[in-house]
Design an enzyme around this catalytic site. Structure first.
Site, PDB file in Angstrom:
ATOM      1  N   GLY A  61      19.478  -5.334 -26.671  1.00  3.27           N
ATOM      2  CA  GLY A  61      19.172  -4.491 -25.520  1.00  3.27           C
ATOM      3  C   GLY A  61      17.667  -4.491 -25.293  1.00  3.27           C
ATOM      4  O   GLY A  61      16.942  -5.338 -25.815  1.00  3.27           O
TER       5      GLY A  61
ATOM      6  N   ARG B 206      18.619  17.379 -16.571  1.00  5.52           N
ATOM      7  CA  ARG B 206      20.038  17.048 -16.665  1.00  5.52           C
ATOM      8  C   ARG B 206      20.877  18.096 -17.364  1.00  5.52           C
ATOM      9  O   ARG B 206      21.988  18.397 -16.941  1.00  5.52           O
ATOM     10  CB  ARG B 206      20.177  15.752 -17.444  1.00  5.52           C
ATOM     11  CG  ARG B 206      19.610  14.615 -16.677  1.00  5.52           C
ATOM     12  CD  ARG B 206      19.601  13.367 -17.488  1.00  5.52           C
ATOM     13  NE  ARG B 206      19.102  12.302 -16.628  1.00  5.52           N
ATOM     14  CZ  ARG B 206      18.924  11.067 -17.037  1.00  5.52           C
ATOM     15  NH1 ARG B 206      19.201  10.736 -18.283  1.00  5.52           N
ATOM     16  NH2 ARG B 206      18.482  10.161 -16.204  1.00  5.52           N
TER      17      ARG B 206
ATOM     18  N   ARG C  11      16.680  14.255 -23.231  1.00  3.39           N
ATOM     19  CA  ARG C  11      15.848  13.152 -22.769  1.00  3.39           C
ATOM     20  C   ARG C  11      15.626  13.278 -21.268  1.00  3.39           C
ATOM     21  O   ARG C  11      16.555  13.518 -20.511  1.00  3.39           O
ATOM     22  CB  ARG C  11      16.518  11.821 -23.060  1.00  3.39           C
ATOM     23  CG  ARG C  11      15.757  10.646 -22.515  1.00  3.39           C
ATOM     24  CD  ARG C  11      16.392   9.338 -22.883  1.00  3.39           C
ATOM     25  NE  ARG C  11      17.668   9.110 -22.218  1.00  3.39           N
ATOM     26  CZ  ARG C  11      17.794   8.685 -20.971  1.00  3.39           C
ATOM     27  NH1 ARG C  11      16.720   8.476 -20.227  1.00  3.39           N
ATOM     28  NH2 ARG C  11      18.989   8.488 -20.445  1.00  3.39           N
TER      29      ARG C  11
HETATM   30  C1  LIG Z   1      24.788   4.026 -17.091  1.00  2.00           C
HETATM   31  C2  LIG Z   1      23.473   4.268 -17.753  1.00  2.00           C
HETATM   32  C3  LIG Z   1      22.333   4.452 -16.977  1.00  2.00           C
HETATM   33  C4  LIG Z   1      21.097   4.679 -17.569  1.00  2.00           C
HETATM   34  N1  LIG Z   1      19.993   4.838 -16.776  1.00  2.00           N
HETATM   35  C5  LIG Z   1      18.781   4.992 -17.357  1.00  2.00           C
HETATM   36  C6  LIG Z   1      17.601   5.062 -16.571  1.00  2.00           C
HETATM   37  O1  LIG Z   1      17.648   4.998 -15.350  1.00  2.00           O
HETATM   38  N2  LIG Z   1      16.415   5.201 -17.185  1.00  2.00           N
HETATM   39  C7  LIG Z   1      16.322   5.259 -18.537  1.00  2.00           C
HETATM   40  O2  LIG Z   1      15.226   5.354 -19.034  1.00  2.00           O
HETATM   41  N3  LIG Z   1      17.419   5.187 -19.312  1.00  2.00           N
HETATM   42  C8  LIG Z   1      18.640   5.054 -18.758  1.00  2.00           C
HETATM   43  N4  LIG Z   1      19.757   4.973 -19.551  1.00  2.00           N
HETATM   44  C9  LIG Z   1      19.606   4.956 -21.003  1.00  2.00           C
HETATM   45  C10 LIG Z   1      19.158   3.600 -21.474  1.00  2.00           C
HETATM   46  O3  LIG Z   1      19.726   2.607 -20.663  1.00  2.00           O
HETATM   47  C11 LIG Z   1      19.568   3.293 -22.890  1.00  2.00           C
HETATM   48  O4  LIG Z   1      19.251   4.337 -23.698  1.00  2.00           O
HETATM   49  C12 LIG Z   1      18.836   2.086 -23.417  1.00  2.00           C
HETATM   50  O5  LIG Z   1      18.970   1.023 -22.535  1.00  2.00           O
HETATM   51  C13 LIG Z   1      19.326   1.697 -24.774  1.00  2.00           C
HETATM   52  O6  LIG Z   1      18.761   0.464 -25.149  1.00  2.00           O
HETATM   53  P1  LIG Z   1      18.967  -0.122 -26.579  1.00  2.00           P
HETATM   54  O7  LIG Z   1      18.222  -1.384 -26.627  1.00  2.00           O
HETATM   55  O8  LIG Z   1      18.640   0.897 -27.577  1.00  2.00           O
HETATM   56  O9  LIG Z   1      20.534  -0.379 -26.721  1.00  2.00           O
HETATM   57  P2  LIG Z   1      21.566  -1.250 -25.872  1.00  2.00           P
HETATM   58  O10 LIG Z   1      21.002  -1.763 -24.642  1.00  2.00           O
HETATM   59  O11 LIG Z   1      22.818  -0.453 -25.799  1.00  2.00           O
HETATM   60  O12 LIG Z   1      21.821  -2.500 -26.783  1.00  2.00           O
HETATM   61  C14 LIG Z   1      22.604  -2.469 -27.918  1.00  2.00           C
HETATM   62  C15 LIG Z   1      22.641  -3.857 -28.502  1.00  2.00           C
HETATM   63  O13 LIG Z   1      23.155  -3.795 -29.799  1.00  2.00           O
HETATM   64  C16 LIG Z   1      24.209  -4.692 -29.977  1.00  2.00           C
HETATM   65  N5  LIG Z   1      25.123  -4.079 -30.919  1.00  2.00           N
HETATM   66  C17 LIG Z   1      25.661  -2.844 -30.879  1.00  2.00           C
HETATM   67  N6  LIG Z   1      26.408  -2.640 -31.956  1.00  2.00           N
HETATM   68  C18 LIG Z   1      26.348  -3.754 -32.702  1.00  2.00           C
HETATM   69  C19 LIG Z   1      26.912  -4.144 -33.947  1.00  2.00           C
HETATM   70  N7  LIG Z   1      27.679  -3.332 -34.638  1.00  2.00           N
HETATM   71  N8  LIG Z   1      26.631  -5.387 -34.391  1.00  2.00           N
HETATM   72  C20 LIG Z   1      25.850  -6.231 -33.703  1.00  2.00           C
HETATM   73  N9  LIG Z   1      25.281  -5.894 -32.539  1.00  2.00           N
HETATM   74  C21 LIG Z   1      25.533  -4.686 -32.048  1.00  2.00           C
HETATM   75  C22 LIG Z   1      24.773  -4.920 -28.617  1.00  2.00           C
HETATM   76  O14 LIG Z   1      25.372  -6.185 -28.559  1.00  2.00           O
HETATM   77  C23 LIG Z   1      23.526  -4.827 -27.771  1.00  2.00           C
HETATM   78  O15 LIG Z   1      22.897  -6.077 -27.729  1.00  2.00           O
HETATM   79  C24 LIG Z   1      21.001   4.742 -18.965  1.00  2.00           C
HETATM   80  C25 LIG Z   1      22.135   4.564 -19.746  1.00  2.00           C
HETATM   81  C26 LIG Z   1      23.361   4.348 -19.151  1.00  2.00           C
HETATM   82  C27 LIG Z   1      24.562   4.193 -20.008  1.00  2.00           C
END
Ligand SMILES: Cc1cc2nc3c(=O)[nH]c(=O)nc-3n(C[C@H](O)[C@H](O)[C@H](O)COP(=O)(O)OP(=O)(O)OC[C@H]3O[C@@H](n4cnc5c(N)ncnc54)[C@H](O)[C@@H]3O)c2cc1C
Ligand code: HEM
Ligand code: HEM
Ligand code: SF4
Ligand code: F3S
Ligand code: FES
Lengths: 232, 273, 648
Positions: free
Chosen positions: C53, C341, C446
């Site tokens: 992500g 929120r 948040r």
């Molecule tokens: C619908 C929606 C809208 C949002 N809008 C906003 C916004 O406008 N502004 C904002 O700031 N935030 C927003 N958020 C929050 C934000 O998008 C997320 O908090 C953030 O993108 C999370 O990023 P991350 O890299 O931590 O995880 P993610 O992007 O969820 O990535 C997780 C990664 O881990 C991998 N993974 C997971 N479990 C495993 C496992 N067991 N083994 C191997 N790989 C695994 C997945 O394949 C993926 O690649 C939104 C969230 C949602 C759901």
């Protein structure tokens, strides 16, 4: 690791860039189109009688004489055309085969959403046009398959052919297919050469339709005039 | 489910309200154990489907029933279920993502009528080998990106964001192209199984921005070479791709790619081997 | 407090932030004091990054650029599909391009306050500092942010702030930011500095001599379960909102990676802090598999209301102004529809509890654009929100230009996560946690547009700097699959998978997931009570028992088996659910997303208890039947003074 497998998989590599092949097609297509413009004008001389038509045929064989020996101009045209046809054909077949390899197993159900009739008939249509060209040369240029034989004048061969309704119909079908080929081909060539965009799209499409229609009608005029004895 | 299994379906008998609302459908689904095994279409009947369900929720219902019968559920890819991750995608009655120009997860059952037969098949392309049933491997797209679908800017080396203004029109057009979700519907729909629209979208996105200029020629040459190498077909301007693209990526992007490619070849750019 | 539910252990503290210098200098000071790894040595060091992500993708790319050997894991087919792709609204940065008084300090202040004083000042300040670099980096990568006619970047105000500091790319900001990181990552994959493991799920952490040294993962296509080793492990697996079954998270979002690391010794902080987003499309039926968020930006122009009278089921267009209750504007005159929120969500719940909700089951409120369409004209509304309106129409089959939208809160984000120090290192040395998977930065609530900021801050800028301090001690002694710790972890995973397949009971994983999710939503959702939470804990234990005796999973584990994947995730969700309830039960205050009915002001607003609860609750896992151990990290507020939040 499956990932590694996937990455190391070596599909049959297309040796020449697919976009380059398309460009070859577009350019050879355009050359052929230019020839056809001249050709249809030449054909229309049939309406001015045998004399005019034959002398046009003679003229093309002697133009440039004596600066250029014999039938230079004609042969230059012939060679350019031959190269264009071969290149066009090669690119078409090569892309066709690439497409076959790209999807060896088809769908059980497949529905076309955007394809026009013209775009769908490019390949088989093209093949028929190719066959037509061969027949046509044997018929009217060499006279091999012509009722008048090869020591007749072009005008005689022309009249002899088109008095036969089957020949005329075969010509008509081929020429209509050619029209469709060009209707899609002209738009397609602008796209292939990277010249189309949303603004131009309408204009290009309109032009393609108009051009293909005029050319088709132009070609159809002579055979049907012969068939209906307007020319004899 | 074959006829003998029908009794086990979630039945609406005794619930006339649901019966009035729910749809009964015949599904013909491509079942294939693995990449190398032979597959075939298998017929299932499913009852009491709400028109408000998404297409994938309808498949969920089927799968829950299959599991309870001890049968193998239908494998299909999906993740976000809101039309943005590009993970879902199947051929539905011969159309990529089905009758609407949207992703499979955003297709709703109200697009179908009671009594319909629905054919469901995986994307078919040599470059997208089938993993199981309806799930295919689309990593070929990533390798096309690896070939040049980026701007080389190591972290921390970026200049101040306002150092380079970008005309709004260019920025908007770049954005339109950048919305491609990599779902593969364009490949699935293209009679040549060509990935041209996908590649063109990225070439257009980066090529329209000032930041993308230094690598513009190499990018297009390498990405096109890679898509050929992956075993995709060549594009012959048929246009099925754009008509099936859930993000509406336009044919103009392909023209732009062609333009850039021919220009790059003239300028002497050659693909890395 | 019932002692049998948990025990209290030693307090815990962050020791990495250099608190001897002023807050504005701490991050540079930390980088300066940290140790470096010489470029020639980086090649000898391997780092595992789980997740692609915004957090994991940016980290893997940056570490690869720096010259480390990176192994990247994710469960989807392509890194581009990580759920960050779904973020709509935008990303904050203290650029002050609008000249409206924004600054690093203001972003810091807003975030600490927005988090209801339950986050760590040092981390938040660093986040605000780094925010400006993120925008520079993304623009250089070609992220097509919205621009003005002059060619410069546009900003908007977003979710409860009074300055315009949010950068956005229409309603697809997360997608565009993720593609930037994804492309950078693919570039490194091409350069062979990152080794890729697509469709591979982390199922356990390998700890050797107290250090994180690798993971056990299952290749979801071949089914092969194998071990992978490194000098450090970075987890960026996203949030665990799917514990509620219905949420705005992707179907595959899970807690497995962090939960299993937790079971290996990483503390889990504030698990009960969940963000419930006010503007989602309401639930339609029991087949529903997922909730869809409508960007919060809609509240900039849409007005939220319900009928004044309960049971008023007239067509909304026929309800005259005098019979409508614009309750947010009424209750919070200065913020109106733009309150944070948690507040917007809870008020929606309140009006629905009063029986004034609209739509199926009375679980919805109107979000009305009639006034905006009148004021701005339909084309302007279309230009701003067109794609969101289309999405709404697609899902509900209703035309939001004609009839007001119906919205209802839904689980959206989890502020809790694995505990990390200032270096983003967990309580297991060598294991770092970034992005939504960690607990840092957002406290109990948040603010909008700050998760994207945090994910990229962690991945591009923070982790790559702090991890070198740890790696400077490496390369560590070589470990391979024959090491007893590796063997133990591997067989543990194999046995669990085998067990899931062999129960052969009568319920699908989805049915358990739905049940535990509904329970959590009812009893550990927008409003929590002592009684409800106790009930939930009892029930979860029963569900867990039933799960392990009555589950049905078909097929085997040597092949692509999505039911098996789901079963493993549900098993972890059930365990996590219990800890969330224990955490919620022990925190007898209301703060941010955590509203305890017993702790409210006379007007029904959340009442914080700083005296007793100004701490991070970091939970330690204890094996088999032992209650978890609570370690408190006291929070001190040097720069932002503790105050009751007010948005009146
Ligand atoms: C619908 C929606 C809208 C949002 N809008 C906003 C916004 O406008 N502004 C904002 O700031 N935030 C927003 N958020 C929050 C934000 O998008 C997320 O908090 C953030 O993108 C999370 O990023 P991350 O890299 O931590 O995880 P993610 O992007 O969820 O990535 C997780 C990664 O881990 C991998 N993974 C997971 N479990 C495993 C496992 N067991 N083994 C191997 N790989 C695994 C997945 O394949 C993926 O690649 C939104 C969230 C949602 C759901
Ligand atoms: C020898 C027999 C021929 C064959 C097999 C053939 C086949 C094809 C095919 C397969 C295409 C590509 C289809 C597409 O773009 O959708 C094509 C394009 C085209 N053809 Fe032909 N064709 C033939 C003869 C001709 C002739 C005689 C002309 C002109 C007089 C012509 C002009 C064109 C043009 C202009 C194009 C468009 C090129 C492009 O798409 O870039 N073709 N042809
Ligand atoms: C239907 C109307 C047509 C008529 C009446 C016609 C007539 C003729 C005649 C009389 C000749 C012989 C000229 C000579 O030997 O001096 C000729 C040659 C030729 N025609 Fe046509 N033609 C027609 C259509 C076409 C079409 C549709 C094509 C191409 C797709 C075509 C391609 C050619 C070619 C390649 C030659 C040979 C030129 C050469 O090498 O000398 N013709 N045509
Ligand atoms: S171009 Fe369209 S159809 Fe093709 S991958 Fe991208 S989004 Fe999907
Ligand atoms: S359908 Fe295929 S042929 Fe080209 S225009 Fe689209 S890729
Ligand atoms: S599941 Fe993500 S686009 Fe359909």
């Amino acid at each position: 690791m499956t990932v590694e497998h996937a990455q190391r998989r070596t599909p049959k590599v297309a040796k020449t860039n697919s976009v380059f092949k398309k460009a070859v097609m577009a350019i050879s297509g355009i050359i052929m189109v230019l020839y056809l413009i001249a050709h249809v004008i030449g054909n229309l001389k049939a309406f001015s009688g045998a004399e005019a038509f034959n002398s046009y045929s003679g003229w093309i064989r002697t133009v440039g004489n004596p600066a250029l020996p014999g039938q230079t101009t004609l042969w230059v045209i012939r060679i350019v055309l031959l190269v264009a046809v071969v290149a066009h054909f090669w690119a078409a077949v090569s892309l066709w085969r690439q497409a076959k390899r790209a999807r060896p197993q088809g769908y059980v159900t497949k529905k076309a959403t955007a394809q026009s009739y013209a775009s769908r008939t490019m390949r088989w249509g093209g093949v028929i046009i190719g066959a037509f060209i061969i027949y046509h040369i044997l018929d009217l240029t060499t006279g091999t398959v012509n009722a008048e034989g090869f020591d007749s004048t072009p005008y005689e061969r022309l009249v002899a052919s088109f008095q036969n309704p089957f020949v005329t119909i075969f010509y008509a079908i081929s020429v209509i297919l050619l029209g469709m080929h060009l209707r899609h081909g002209i738009w397609s060539a602008t796209q292939t050469l990277g010249q189309s965009n949303r603004r131009r799209e309408k204009t290009v499409s309109l032009f393609a339709v108009a051009f293909a229609t005029v050319l088709t009608l132009g070609f159809l005029l002579v055979p049907f005039s012969v068939l209906f004895n307007i020319i004899d | 489910m074959t006829a003998t299994h029908e009794g086990a379906m979630r039945s609406s008998v005794g619930n006339p309200a649901a019966e009035k609302r729910g749809m009964n459908l015949t599904l013909r689904i491509w079942r294939q154990q693995g990449p190398t095994t032979k597959g075939k279409m298998v017929t299932y009947k499913i009852t009491d489907i709400s028109p408000d369900m998404s297409f994938l929720e309808m498949l969920d219902v089927l799968n829950e029933q299959l599991i309870m019968q001890g049968d193998d559920p239908v494998a299909f890819d999906h993740d976000c279920r809101e039309g943005i991750c590009g993970m879902c995608g199947v051929m539905i009655n011969g159309q990529a993502h089905g009758p609407q120009q949207t992703t499979t997860c955003q297709l709703h059952m109200r697009s179908f009528a009671d009594g319909d037969t629905i054919d469901i098949e995986p994307w078919r392309a040599t470059a997208f080998p089938i993993i199981k049933d309806l799930a295919v491997d689309r990593r070929a797209f990533d390798r096309i990106i690896q070939a040049g679908g980026y701007i080389s800017v190591p972290t921390g080396t970026a200049p101040e964001a306002h150092a380079t203004p970008v005309p709004k029109a260019d920025s908007d057009a770049a954005f339109d192209a950048a919305t491609c979700i990599g779902c593969g519907a364009c490949v699935a729909a293209c009679p040549n199984a060509s990935s041209m629209l996908f590649t063109a979208a990225k070439v257009t996105h980066l090529g329209l921005l000032p930041q993308g200029q230094p690598e513009r020629n190499d990018r297009v040459v390498n990405m096109v070479a890679q898509q050929d190498r992956e075993g995709f077909g060549g594009c012959t301007n048929i246009g099925e791709c754009s008509a099936s693209c859930p993000k509406g990526i336009s044919m103009e992007t392909i023209s732009r790619l062609n333009h850039d490619l021919l220009g790059a070849l003239r300028a002497g750019a050659r693909p890395k081997s | 407090m019932p002692l049998e539910l948990f025990t209290v252990g030693e307090p815990i503290a962050d020791t990495k932030a250099p608190t001897d210098v002023p807050i504005g200098e701490r991050w540079s000071e930390r980088k300066f004091r940290g140790r470096l790894v010489n470029p020639a040595n980086r090649r000898k060091l391997t780092v595992i990054v789980v997740g692609t992500g915004l957090a994991g993708g940016s980290a893997a790319a940056t570490l690869g650029e720096a010259g480390y050997n990176v192994k990247s894991f994710w469960y989807q087919d392509s890194p581009r599909r990580a759920h960050s792709v779904a973020a709509q609204g935008g990303i904050n940065a203290a650029k002050n391009y609008r000249n409206d008084g924004d600054s690093v300090h203001r972003l810091f202040y807003d975030t600490v306050k927005g988090g209801d004083f339950r986050s760590r000042e040092n981390n938040v300040h660093r986040l605000a500092e780094v925010s400006v670099n993120i925008i520079d980096q993304c623009v250089a990568q070609g992220v097509p942010f919205a621009r003005e006619y002059g060619g410069l970047l546009d900003n908007r105000s977003f979710g409860g702030t009074q300055v315009s500091r949010t950068f956005y790319a229409r309603g697809q900001t997360g997608q565009q930011l993720l593609y930037g990181a994804y492309q950078a990552l693919e570039r490194q994959i091409a350069a062979s500095s990152v080794e890729q493991h697509a469709r591979t799920e982390m199922l356990d952490l390998i700890v050797v001599d107290g250090r994180a040294r690798g993971i056990v993962a299952r290749d979801l296509v071949s089914g092969e379960i194998s071990t992978h080793f490194a000098d450090a492990v970075v987890i960026a697996s996203g949030g665990y909102g799917n514990v509620f079954y219905l949420s705005t998270n992707a179907k595959g979002s899970n807690t497995t990676a962090i939960w299993r690391a937790h079971k290996r010794g990483a503390y889990f902080a504030n698990p009960c802090y969940t963000q419930i987003h006010p503007t989602c499309i309401p639930v339609k039926g029991d087949y529903q598999s997922k909730l869809t968020l409508m960007s919060e930006s809609l509240r900039n122009d849409g007005r939220v209301w319900v009928p004044k009278e309960r049971g008023d089921d007239r067509d909304p267009r026929d309800i005259p102004e005098s019979d409508r209750d614009y309750y947010l504007e009424r209750l919070y005159p200065s913020f109106g529809n733009l309150v944070p929120r948690d507040i917007a969500s809870r008020q929606a719940k309140n009006v629905c509890d009063e029986g004034r909700g609209v739509g199926p089951g009375g679980l919805g409120v109107y979000l009305d654009f009639a006034e905006a369409i009148e004021r701005l004209g339909r084309p302007a509304v279309e230009a701003k929100y067109g794609n969101l309106f289309d999405m709404y129409a697609q899902i509900t089959g209703e035309d939001p230009y004609a009839v007001p939208m119906r919205i209802y809160p839904a689980v959206h984000y989890t502020m809790g996560g694995l505990w990390v120090d200032y270096d983003l290192q967990s309580t297991i040395p060598g294991m770092f946690v970034i992005g939504e998977a960690n607990f840092s930065d957002h406290g109990a609530n948040r603010l909008g547009a700050s998760a994207l900021m945090q994910g990229l801050a962690d991945g591009y800028f923070v982790l790559p700097s702090t991890i070198s301090s740890y790696l400077a001690d490496g390369p560590f002694e070589k470990v391979d699959e024959s090491h007893p710790a590796a063997v133990e972890a591997l067989t543990g995973v194999q046995e669990q998978v085998q067990k899931l397949l062999s129960i052969n009971g009568n319920r699908t994983p989805a049915s358990f997931h739905r049940e535990v999710g509904q329970l959590m939503w009812d009893l550990c959702g927008m409003e929590r009570t002592d009684e409800g939470l106790r009930k939930a804990i009892d029930r979860i234990q029963e569900i867990r028992q039933e799960f392990w005796s009555n589950l049905k999973v078909t097929g085997d584990w040597h092949s692509f088996n999505q039911t098996l994947e789901h079963a493993g995730r549900v098993a972890d969700f059930i365990e996590l659910a219990e800890l969330m309830c224990i955490d919620a039960l022990h925190r007898r205050e209301s703060c941010g997303g955590h509203f305890r009915a017993e702790s409210q002001t006379p007007e029904g607003e959340a009442l914080r208890d700083d005296e007793n609860f100004a701490y991070v609750a970091a939970w330690e896992w204890t094996p088999a039947g032992q209650p978890p151990v609570l370690h408190r990290e006291d929070l001190e507020y040097e720069y932002v003074h503790l105050a009751q939040r007010s948005y009146k």
